[in-house]
Design a protein around this motif. Structure first.
Motif, short mmCIF file in Angstrom:
data_model
loop_
_atom_site.label_atom_id
_atom_site.label_comp_id
_atom_site.label_asym_id
_atom_site.label_seq_id
_atom_site.Cartn_x
_atom_site.Cartn_y
_atom_site.Cartn_z
N LYS A 137 2.57 8.48 -1.73
CA LYS A 137 3.97 8.29 -1.31
C LYS A 137 4.45 9.52 -0.52
O LYS A 137 3.66 10.23 0.08
CB LYS A 137 4.85 7.97 -2.52
CG LYS A 137 4.43 6.71 -3.26
CD LYS A 137 5.46 6.30 -4.30
CE LYS A 137 5.70 7.30 -5.39
NZ LYS A 137 6.71 6.86 -6.36
N GLY A 138 5.72 9.76 -0.52
CA GLY A 138 6.26 10.95 0.10
C GLY A 138 6.07 11.02 1.60
O GLY A 138 5.88 10.00 2.29
N PRO A 139 6.10 12.23 2.16
CA PRO A 139 6.06 12.39 3.62
C PRO A 139 4.75 11.95 4.27
O PRO A 139 4.72 11.72 5.47
CB PRO A 139 6.28 13.90 3.80
CG PRO A 139 5.91 14.52 2.50
CD PRO A 139 6.27 13.51 1.46
N THR A 140 3.68 11.81 3.48
CA THR A 140 2.43 11.31 4.07
C THR A 140 2.62 9.91 4.62
O THR A 140 2.02 9.53 5.63
CB THR A 140 1.30 11.32 3.03
OG1 THR A 140 1.14 12.64 2.53
CG2 THR A 140 -0.01 10.87 3.64
N LEU A 141 3.46 9.11 3.98
CA LEU A 141 3.75 7.76 4.50
C LEU A 141 4.33 7.85 5.91
O LEU A 141 4.00 7.04 6.78
CB LEU A 141 4.73 7.04 3.57
CG LEU A 141 4.18 6.59 2.21
CD1 LEU A 141 5.33 6.13 1.31
CD2 LEU A 141 3.17 5.46 2.39
N VAL A 155 7.26 15.36 -5.31
CA VAL A 155 5.85 15.23 -4.96
C VAL A 155 5.20 14.34 -6.01
O VAL A 155 5.35 14.58 -7.21
CB VAL A 155 5.16 16.61 -4.92
CG1 VAL A 155 3.65 16.47 -4.86
CG2 VAL A 155 5.66 17.42 -3.72
N ASP A 156 4.50 13.31 -5.55
CA ASP A 156 3.82 12.38 -6.45
C ASP A 156 2.32 12.60 -6.35
O ASP A 156 1.76 12.55 -5.24
CB ASP A 156 4.15 10.93 -6.07
CG ASP A 156 5.58 10.56 -6.40
OD1 ASP A 156 5.82 10.07 -7.52
OD2 ASP A 156 6.46 10.76 -5.54
N VAL A 157 1.69 12.80 -7.49
CA VAL A 157 0.24 12.98 -7.52
C VAL A 157 -0.36 12.05 -8.56
O VAL A 157 0.11 11.98 -9.69
CB VAL A 157 -0.13 14.46 -7.79
CG1 VAL A 157 0.43 14.95 -9.11
CG2 VAL A 157 -1.64 14.66 -7.74
N MET A 244 -4.76 1.68 2.13
CA MET A 244 -4.51 1.80 0.69
C MET A 244 -3.10 2.32 0.43
O MET A 244 -2.42 1.86 -0.50
CB MET A 244 -5.54 2.72 0.04
CG MET A 244 -5.31 2.97 -1.45
SD MET A 244 -5.29 1.43 -2.44
CE MET A 244 -7.05 1.21 -2.75
N HIS A 245 -2.64 3.23 1.28
CA HIS A 245 -1.29 3.77 1.07
C HIS A 245 -0.23 2.70 1.31
O HIS A 245 0.82 2.69 0.65
CB HIS A 245 -1.06 4.96 2.00
CG HIS A 245 -0.26 6.04 1.37
ND1 HIS A 245 -0.05 7.28 1.94
CD2 HIS A 245 0.40 6.09 0.17
CE1 HIS A 245 0.68 8.02 1.15
NE2 HIS A 245 0.98 7.31 0.07
N ALA A 246 -0.51 1.80 2.24
CA ALA A 246 0.41 0.68 2.46
C ALA A 246 0.51 -0.18 1.22
O ALA A 246 1.61 -0.62 0.83
CB ALA A 246 -0.06 -0.15 3.65
N VAL A 247 -0.61 -0.42 0.54
CA VAL A 247 -0.61 -1.21 -0.69
C VAL A 247 0.15 -0.48 -1.79
O VAL A 247 0.97 -1.07 -2.51
CB VAL A 247 -2.05 -1.52 -1.13
CG1 VAL A 247 -2.06 -2.19 -2.51
CG2 VAL A 247 -2.74 -2.41 -0.11
N VAL A 248 -0.12 0.81 -1.96
CA VAL A 248 0.57 1.61 -2.98
C VAL A 248 2.08 1.60 -2.75
O VAL A 248 2.88 1.42 -3.67
CB VAL A 248 0.03 3.05 -3.00
CG1 VAL A 248 0.89 3.95 -3.88
CG2 VAL A 248 -1.42 3.07 -3.49
N SER A 249 2.48 1.77 -1.49
CA SER A 249 3.91 1.78 -1.16
C SER A 249 4.54 0.41 -1.40
O SER A 249 5.68 0.31 -1.89
CB SER A 249 4.10 2.21 0.29
OG SER A 249 5.46 2.29 0.62
N ALA A 250 3.81 -0.64 -1.07
CA ALA A 250 4.33 -1.99 -1.31
C ALA A 250 4.52 -2.25 -2.80
O ALA A 250 5.54 -2.81 -3.23
CB ALA A 250 3.39 -3.03 -0.69
#
Length: 392
Positions: A137-141, A155-157, A244-250
């Motif tokens: 998540k966060g600014p990497t998105l 910050v999410d880890v 994968m980040h799109a799935v996590v964000s969704a």
């Protein structure tokens, strides 16, 4: 740039030399986020907060990053004296190549340099303890083109599920404290919130994301397979690949919230946009997120493409979807072993003082004293349960 092995006779890693070290560092000469003419903002190894370098100290450390490692015999007494002062505070190392060596001093990638430094600290703390983790998540998105908003407040880890407590405990020595949680020690809570004592940034340490049907270990393994390295504050960290980040964000967007009935329409629409990107279906299948995202995926693919992956119950979905906290806690309790339920019921009704205080803070209740805070917490729960019961 990193110094090549040819810069020193013999293996550079094995020679006694001066190295620049840090848990995160940034060249902030072009930033207006710092007062006092700071040129470099750096987190010394093991420190609980960053420091600023100016003048000759900044110039010497910058040269050491760019042209080091340096053999002691090549330095004058004044430089050796300053390097020794820096060694005491965790900015230089004398010996073989250390794991926290800085070989490139970069300008900030993120809009908040201090938050970028937190990525470096967390990554190095995890590395020291051999804990695999992926920053989500966060600014990497934003950097991956998955959202417009650039900045995040925390910050999410997401780390190895059997090591999340280890990471949270380690961060408690570096300027954060773990938020009180009545479910601690159970399988209910998916993350631990680390409150900053000195930093202006929370950290959420995840052992899973709500929504996967897989167990925590299998879900993390899928995330790890679909991750890659980037650099924040001069430290290599892992983030999900864009699909994968799109799935996590969704998943994060459409997750149920206690007291909210049904899906949030805007979040669902955004999830459809995210899941329309190439490669997301394969990632959703690998993560076990098809069931939770079925509504949105059917806007993108045919039902036949989901066959075989649309079974199971998404983790944390049922209890989070209850109309009030009393019902949510009851459903969550039923997921625990029988011998744990009585102990947890008492802990929820009459929690420790820190849990009661945190509950009051979240509710905006300034009631003084732990007994009063516990009683007010019971009243809030009863009112919420009664209100939803009358409207059912």
């Amino acid at each position: 740039m990193p110094t090549s092995d040819a810069a020193l006779p013999g293996p550079a890693d094995a020679r006694v030399a001066w190295w620049a070290v840090a848990d995160g560092s940034l060249d902030v000469r072009g930033s207006d986020a710092f007062d006092g003419g700071a040129e470099i903002v750096v987190v010394p190894v093991g420190a609980v907060e960053p420091v600023s370098l100016i003048g000759h100290g900044a110039e010497l450390w910058r040269r050491l990053v760019g042209s080091g490692p340096w053999e002691p015999s090549t330095l004058d007494a004044a430089d050796v004296s300053l390097l020794e002062e820096m060694r005491v505070v965790g900015l230089t190392h004398l010996g073989g190549r250390p794991p926290t060596v800085v070989t490139d001093l970069c300008v900030p990638t993120l809009s908040s340099p201090l938050h970028e430094l937190v990525y470096g600290v967390v990554a190095n703390v995890a590395r020291e303890r051999g804990i695999r983790c992926v920053f989500i998540k966060g600014p990497t998105l934003h950097l991956q083109g998955l959202r417009e908003r650039e900045h995040s407040g925390d910050v999410d880890v997401w780390c190895e599920p059997d090591r999340w407590d280890d990471l949270a405990e380690a961060l408690a020595t570096r300027g954060w404290r773990r938020e009180a949680d009545p479910w601690r020690g159970t399988s209910v809570n998916h993350s631990a919130t680390m409150k900053p004592l000195l930093w202006g940034c929370e950290i959420d340490v995840h052992r899973r994301m709500p929504g996967a049907v897989h167990d925590d270990e299998r879900a993390f393994a899928a995330l790890w397979r679909h991750s890659s390295e980037v650099s924040f504050a001069g430290v290599r960290v892992r983030v999900p690949t864009p699909p994968m980040h799109a799935v996590v964000s969704a998943l994060h967007g459409v997750r149920p919230e206690i007291g909210r009935l049904g899906r949030d329409a805007a979040a669902s629409e955004n999830a459809v946009r995210l899941l329309s990107r190439p490669g997301t279906l394969a990632c959703a299948k690998d993560l076990g997120a098809v069931v939770a995202l079925r509504t949105e995926l059917l806007e993108v693919v045919s039902p036949s493409e989901l066959r075989g992956y649309d079974q199971g119950i998404p983790r944390d979905w049922v209890w989070r979807g209850q109309p009030d906290r009393v019902r949510a806690y009851w459903v969550a309790l039923r997921e625990q072993r029988l011998w744990q339920r009585l102990r947890l019921m008492f802990r929820l009704l009459w929690p420790n003082a820190d849990v009661a205080a945190e509950s009051a803070r979240r509710a905006g209740d300034r009631a003084g004293g732990s007994v009063r805070a516990r009683l007010r917490r019971i009243v809030r729960g009863a009112r919420g349960w009664l209100r939803t019961s009358l409207h059912r």
